[in-house]
Design a protein around this motif. Structure first.
Motif, PDB file in Angstrom:
ATOM      1  N   MET A  79      64.424  28.960  53.638  1.00  0.00           N
ATOM      2  CA  MET A  79      63.381  29.682  52.916  1.00  0.00           C
ATOM      3  C   MET A  79      62.691  28.826  51.863  1.00  0.00           C
ATOM      4  SD  MET A  79      63.383  32.517  54.494  1.00  0.00           S
ATOM      5  CE  MET A  79      62.380  33.621  53.518  1.00  0.00           C
ATOM      6  N   THR A  80      63.292  27.669  51.507  1.00  0.00           N
ATOM      7  CA  THR A  80      62.625  26.782  50.546  1.00  0.00           C
ATOM      8  C   THR A  80      61.328  26.224  51.127  1.00  0.00           C
ATOM      9  OG1 THR A  80      63.964  24.914  51.329  1.00  0.00           O
ATOM     10  CG2 THR A  80      64.772  26.114  49.407  1.00  0.00           C
ATOM     11  N   LEU A  81      61.211  26.216  52.462  1.00  0.00           N
ATOM     12  CA  LEU A  81      59.961  25.777  53.077  1.00  0.00           C
ATOM     13  C   LEU A  81      58.798  26.689  52.693  1.00  0.00           C
ATOM     14  CD1 LEU A  81      61.150  24.904  56.707  1.00  0.00           C
ATOM     15  CD2 LEU A  81      60.569  23.290  54.896  1.00  0.00           C
ATOM     16  N   LEU A  82      59.102  27.965  52.525  1.00  0.00           N
ATOM     17  CA  LEU A  82      58.058  28.937  52.191  1.00  0.00           C
ATOM     18  C   LEU A  82      57.893  29.113  50.682  1.00  0.00           C
ATOM     19  CD1 LEU A  82      58.850  31.662  54.881  1.00  0.00           C
ATOM     20  CD2 LEU A  82      57.271  29.732  55.029  1.00  0.00           C
ATOM     21  N   LYS A  83      58.877  28.643  49.919  1.00  0.00           N
ATOM     22  CA  LYS A  83      58.790  28.748  48.463  1.00  0.00           C
ATOM     23  C   LYS A  83      58.049  27.569  47.851  1.00  0.00           C
ATOM     24  CE  LYS A  83      63.097  31.402  47.991  1.00  0.00           C
ATOM     25  NZ  LYS A  83      64.494  31.392  47.461  1.00  0.00           N
ATOM     26  N   THR A  84      57.919  26.466  48.600  1.00  0.00           N
ATOM     27  CA  THR A  84      57.224  25.288  48.102  1.00  0.00           C
ATOM     28  C   THR A  84      55.725  25.467  48.287  1.00  0.00           C
ATOM     29  OG1 THR A  84      59.111  23.947  48.785  1.00  0.00           O
ATOM     30  CG2 THR A  84      57.077  22.784  48.284  1.00  0.00           C
ATOM     31  N   ARG A  85      54.966  25.276  47.216  1.00  0.00           N
ATOM     32  CA  ARG A  85      53.550  25.648  47.228  1.00  0.00           C
ATOM     33  C   ARG A  85      52.739  24.903  48.286  1.00  0.00           C
ATOM     34  NH1 ARG A  85      49.432  26.157  42.056  1.00  0.00           N
ATOM     35  NH2 ARG A  85      47.517  26.290  43.277  1.00  0.00           N
ATOM     36  N   ILE A  86      52.881  23.579  48.373  1.00  0.00           N
ATOM     37  CA  ILE A  86      52.065  22.821  49.325  1.00  0.00           C
ATOM     38  C   ILE A  86      52.359  23.249  50.760  1.00  0.00           C
ATOM     39  CG2 ILE A  86      53.713  20.893  49.535  1.00  0.00           C
ATOM     40  CD1 ILE A  86      51.260  19.026  49.690  1.00  0.00           C
ATOM     41  N   LEU A  87      53.620  23.586  51.046  1.00  0.00           N
ATOM     42  CA  LEU A  87      53.987  24.009  52.391  1.00  0.00           C
ATOM     43  C   LEU A  87      53.560  25.442  52.669  1.00  0.00           C
ATOM     44  CD1 LEU A  87      57.550  22.416  52.685  1.00  0.00           C
ATOM     45  CD2 LEU A  87      55.405  21.559  53.605  1.00  0.00           C
ATOM     46  N   SER A  88      53.783  26.325  51.708  1.00  0.00           N
ATOM     47  CA  SER A  88      53.444  27.737  51.936  1.00  0.00           C
ATOM     48  C   SER A  88      51.944  27.924  52.158  1.00  0.00           C
ATOM     49  CB  SER A  88      53.923  28.599  50.761  1.00  0.00           C
ATOM     50  OG  SER A  88      53.291  28.209  49.556  1.00  0.00           O
ATOM     51  N   PHE A  89      51.120  27.200  51.391  1.00  0.00           N
ATOM     52  CA  PHE A  89      49.675  27.339  51.565  1.00  0.00           C
ATOM     53  C   PHE A  89      49.189  26.628  52.831  1.00  0.00           C
ATOM     54  CE2 PHE A  89      49.980  28.761  47.244  1.00  0.00           C
ATOM     55  CZ  PHE A  89      48.942  29.663  47.108  1.00  0.00           C
ATOM     56  N   ALA A  90      49.865  25.539  53.209  1.00  0.00           N
ATOM     57  CA  ALA A  90      49.518  24.878  54.472  1.00  0.00           C
ATOM     58  C   ALA A  90      49.866  25.788  55.655  1.00  0.00           C
ATOM     59  CB  ALA A  90      50.255  23.545  54.590  1.00  0.00           C
TER      60      ALA A  90
ATOM     61  N   VAL B 264      41.413  18.223  50.509  1.00  0.00           N
ATOM     62  CA  VAL B 264      39.961  18.348  50.641  1.00  0.00           C
ATOM     63  C   VAL B 264      39.550  18.316  52.111  1.00  0.00           C
ATOM     64  CG1 VAL B 264      37.757  17.243  50.130  1.00  0.00           C
ATOM     65  CG2 VAL B 264      39.517  17.381  48.364  1.00  0.00           C
ATOM     66  N   LEU B 265      40.139  17.403  52.902  1.00  0.00           N
ATOM     67  CA  LEU B 265      39.780  17.297  54.315  1.00  0.00           C
ATOM     68  C   LEU B 265      40.017  18.606  55.061  1.00  0.00           C
ATOM     69  CD1 LEU B 265      41.162  13.763  55.259  1.00  0.00           C
ATOM     70  CD2 LEU B 265      38.779  14.499  55.439  1.00  0.00           C
ATOM     71  N   SER B 266      41.204  19.184  54.861  1.00  0.00           N
ATOM     72  CA  SER B 266      41.535  20.429  55.559  1.00  0.00           C
ATOM     73  C   SER B 266      40.598  21.559  55.148  1.00  0.00           C
ATOM     74  CB  SER B 266      42.984  20.828  55.261  1.00  0.00           C
ATOM     75  OG  SER B 266      43.885  19.877  55.769  1.00  0.00           O
TER      76      SER B 266
ATOM     77  N   SER C 102      43.669  27.000  51.843  1.00  0.00           N
ATOM     78  CA  SER C 102      43.994  25.592  52.049  1.00  0.00           C
ATOM     79  C   SER C 102      43.776  24.772  50.784  1.00  0.00           C
ATOM     80  CB  SER C 102      43.136  25.022  53.194  1.00  0.00           C
ATOM     81  OG  SER C 102      43.382  23.656  53.389  1.00  0.00           O
ATOM     82  N   TYR C 103      42.738  25.095  50.040  1.00  0.00           N
ATOM     83  CA  TYR C 103      42.428  24.337  48.827  1.00  0.00           C
ATOM     84  C   TYR C 103      43.422  24.607  47.704  1.00  0.00           C
ATOM     85  CZ  TYR C 103      39.624  21.936  45.343  1.00  0.00           C
ATOM     86  OH  TYR C 103      39.193  21.064  44.378  1.00  0.00           O
ATOM     87  N   LEU C 104      44.148  25.710  47.796  1.00  0.00           N
ATOM     88  CA  LEU C 104      45.082  26.080  46.730  1.00  0.00           C
ATOM     89  C   LEU C 104      46.412  25.345  46.806  1.00  0.00           C
ATOM     90  CD1 LEU C 104      44.614  29.968  46.495  1.00  0.00           C
ATOM     91  CD2 LEU C 104      43.666  28.200  44.995  1.00  0.00           C
ATOM     92  N   ARG C 105      46.615  24.563  47.869  1.00  0.00           N
ATOM     93  CA  ARG C 105      47.901  23.852  48.000  1.00  0.00           C
ATOM     94  C   ARG C 105      48.101  22.921  46.809  1.00  0.00           C
ATOM     95  NH1 ARG C 105      47.445  21.064  53.570  1.00  0.00           N
ATOM     96  NH2 ARG C 105      46.000  22.779  53.938  1.00  0.00           N
ATOM     97  N   GLY C 106      49.356  22.769  46.401  1.00  0.00           N
ATOM     98  CA  GLY C 106      49.662  22.008  45.197  1.00  0.00           C
ATOM     99  C   GLY C 106      50.169  20.607  45.488  1.00  0.00           C
ATOM    100  N   PRO C 107      50.899  20.026  44.534  1.00  0.00           N
ATOM    101  CA  PRO C 107      51.422  18.674  44.697  1.00  0.00           C
ATOM    102  C   PRO C 107      52.595  18.634  45.663  1.00  0.00           C
ATOM    103  CG  PRO C 107      52.213  19.613  42.646  1.00  0.00           C
ATOM    104  CD  PRO C 107      51.224  20.598  43.198  1.00  0.00           C
TER     105      PRO C 107
END
Length: 479
Positions: free
Chosen positions: A255-266, A328-330, A463-468
Motif C-alpha cells: 500500500m506504500t505504492l499508493l501512499k507515495t505522492r509521485i506514484l499515486s498521482f502517476a 511536464v512532459l506527461s 498528472s501535474y500534481l505529482r510530487g518529488p
C-alpha cells in the motif's frame, strides 16, 4: 554475458511480446463487424471479447506481478508467451461468439503473464538514467503494431477473419523460444516470503464484481438487483482487501505504492487517461465501417495517423524524460490529447477525412508524450523488490480505465440508438449513411468523445500534481 549487451537482448524479448499482444488486439479490432456477421453474434458478445480481455488483465496482472517479485520473472513471461500462442489457435477454431469469448479470456491470461513481467524485466536490465529511452523504444514498437494491425487485419479478412489468429502462431513460437533461451533472471527472488492468498482472493473477486457491475449498469439499470448486489460484494471484498494489505507482513499489494505522492498521482493519471482514450479506436472503427461504410482495409489505413504519431513521439519523449523528468512532459501530452478529442467532439457522418486525421495525430502525439515518461516515473521510483507489483498496478489502472471507457461509451451510444439498429449499422445491413440509425449513432459518438475530452483534461491536472521522488527504505535499489 556482458550486462551492456544483455539489456538490449531483454528489450528485444519483451518488445516482441508487446508487439505480439498489441498486434493481436489491433488486427482483431478491425475485424469485429465481420466477426459479428460471420458468427451471427450480438453486439454485446463481440464487445465482451474486447472488454473481457481487458477485464482479466486488470484483475490478474497485480497478482502476477507480486508472484514475479517472489519467484522471478522469466518463467512467468515465457509461460505467458506459450499460453497466448496456444489460445490463439483455439480462437481461430471458434464456431460461435461465446466460444471466441471463452478462448479470448484464456488468451488474456497469457497476456497477463507477459505484460506483468515485461516492464519489470526492462527495468531490471537497464540503468536508471537509460530507463526512459528503453521504455520509449518499447512504446514505439507497440505503436508500430498499432499501425500495422488495422491494415494487416483488413488485408487478412480477405482470407477469412480466422487468419488473424493463425498468424499469431509462428510469431508466438519464435517469441517463446527466443525468450526462453535469451532471458536471464536478474531479480533475486524472495522465496522466504509467503503469498498473500487472502488479499489476492478478496482483490480478484472484489475487482471482478466492481467492473462487471459498472459495465452491466451502463447497459441496463443502475438500480437493478444484480448490479446492486455486485456493488455490495465489491464494497465488502475490497474493504477486506485494504484491511488485509495494511495488516499483512507480505501483502499482495504494497500500500506504500499508493501512499507515495509521485506514484499515486502517476497511477491516477494512468486510470484517467485510460478512461479518456480507451474507447477511441473502438468507436472510430465502427464509425468508419458502420456510419461511413468503408471496407476494413480502408478503415485500417484511416486509423494509422494515431499510431504513427504515437510511434514517432514515444522514443523522443522517453529520452527527454531521462533528462528533464516526467511531470511536464506527461501533463502537456495529456493536454495535446485533449485537443485532439476536442476536434472529435464535432464528428459528423460527412466529416472531412483530413480533419479527422489531424485530430487523430494530435491524440497520438499526446499519448506518446504521456506514456513513456509516466511509466518511467513509476518504474524509476520504486526499489527492485517492488518492480513487479509496481508494473502490475500500472497495468491494472490502465486497463481498468479502458474497460470503463468502452463501457461508458457503449452505454452512451446504446441510449441513443436501439440494439437492433446498432446491430444493422455495424454489420452493414443496408443502412444508409443518412439514415436515422446512423444519425443517432453519430449523436451518441459525439457525447462519448465529449466525456473523453473532459477526462483527458482531468488527467492532465492530476498528472501535474505529482510530487518529488520518494525515498525508500529498501535493501535493493537501482544503481
Amino acid at each position: 554475458m556482458k550486462e551492456n549487451n544483455y539489456k538490449w537482448t531483454a528489450l528485444s524479448c519483451t518488445t516482441i511480446g508487446a508487439l505480439f499482444s498489441v498486434l493481436s488486439g489491433s488486427t482483431l479490432m478491425i475485424a469485429l463487424p465481420v466477426i459479428m456477421k460471420d458468427l451471427n453474434a450480438g453486439v454485446g458478445v463481440i464487445m465482451w471479447t474486447i472488454m473481457g480481455y481487458m477485464l482479466v488483465l486488470t484483475i490478474l496482472v497485480p497478482s502476477i506481478g507480486r508472484i514475479a517479485d517472489m519467484f522471478g520473472r522469466k518463467k512467468l513471461y515465457v509461460s505467458g508467451f506459450a499460453l497466448f500462442t496456444v489460445s490463439s489457435l483455439l480462437c481461430a477454431m471458434s464456431q460461435t461468439g461465446v466460444e471466441l469469448l471463452i478462448f479470448r479470456t484464456i488468451q488474456s491470461v497469457g497476456a497477463s503473464l507477459m505484460i506483468a513481467n515485461s516492464t519489470a524485466i526492462i527495468t531490471d536490465a537497464f540503468p536508471k538514467h537509460e530507463l526512459g529511452k528503453a521504455l520509449g523504444i518499447n512504446a514505439m514498437i507497440v505503436s508500430v503494431a498499432a499501425v500495422i494491425g488495422p491494415i494487416l487485419g483488413g488485408f487478412l479478412i480477405n482470407f477469412g477473419w480466422r487468419t488473424i489468429f493463425y498468424i499469431n502462431i509462428p510469431i508466438g513460437v519464435f517469441g517463446t523460444i527466443w525468450a526462453g533461451v535469451s532471458l536471464v533472471e536478474l531479480h533475486k527472488s524472495a522465496r522466504n516470503e509467503t503469498f498473500d492468498f487472502k488479499g489476492t482472493f478478496s482483490f480478484t473477486i472484489g475487482m471482478l464484481a466492481l467492473l462487471v457491475a459498472l459495465t452491466i449498469g451502463g447497459f441496463t439499470q443502475w438500480s437493478s438487483r444484480p448490479v446492486v448486489i455486485l456493488f455490495i460484494i465489491a464494497a465488502v471484498l475490497l474493504g477486506l482487501f485494504v484491511y488485509t494489505e495494511t495488516h499483512s507482513k507480505y501483502p499482495m499489494l504494497d500500500m506504500t505504492l499508493l501512499k507515495t505522492r509521485i506514484l499515486s498521482f502517476a497511477y491516477l493519471s494512468t486510470l484517467l487517461n485510460g478512461i479518456a482514450r480507451g474507447a477511441v479506436t473502438f468507436l472510430l472503427i465502427f464509425y468508419f465501417e458502420g456510419a461511413r461504410g468503408f471496407d476494413p482495409v480502408t478503415a485500417g489505413i484511416l486509423l494509422c495517423p494515431f499510431a504513427v504519431a504515437m510511434m514517432a513521439v514515444s522514443p523522443i519523449s522517453g529520452s527527454l524524460c531521462d533528462k528533464y523528468g516526467s511531470r511536464v512532459l506527461s501533463s502537456v501530452g495529456l493536454l495535446i490529447s485533449a485537443a485532439g478529442l476536442l476536434g472529435l467532439m464535432e464528428i459528423r457522418t460527412n466529416s472531412s477525412t483530413f480533419s479527422l486525421i489531424i485530430c487523430m495525430i494530435l491524440t497520438g502525439i499526446g499519448s506518446g508524450m504521456f506514456f513513456s515518461p509516466n511509466t518511467s516515473s513509476i518504474m524509476a521510483n520504486v526499489p527492485e523488490d517492488k518492480r513487479g507489483i509496481a508494473a502490475g498496478v500500472r497495468t491494472m489502472f490502465m486497463n481498468a480505465g479502458m474497460v470503463l471507457s468502452i463501457a461508458i461509451s457503449m452505454a452512451v451510444i446504446s441510449s441513443s440508438i436501439s440494439p437492433a439498429a446498432m446491430q444493422a449499422l455495424f454489420v452493414h445491413s443496408h443502412v444508409s449513411a443518412g439514415s436515422i440509425a446512423s444519425n443517432q449513432f453519430i449523436s451518441g459518438l459525439r457525447v462519448a468523445f465529449t466525456i473523453s475530452f473532459i477526462f483527458s483534461l482531468f488527467a492532465a491536472f492530476i498528472s501535474y500534481l505529482r510530487g518529488p521522488a520518494p525515498k525508500w527504505n529498501s535493501q535493493s535499489a537501482k544503481n
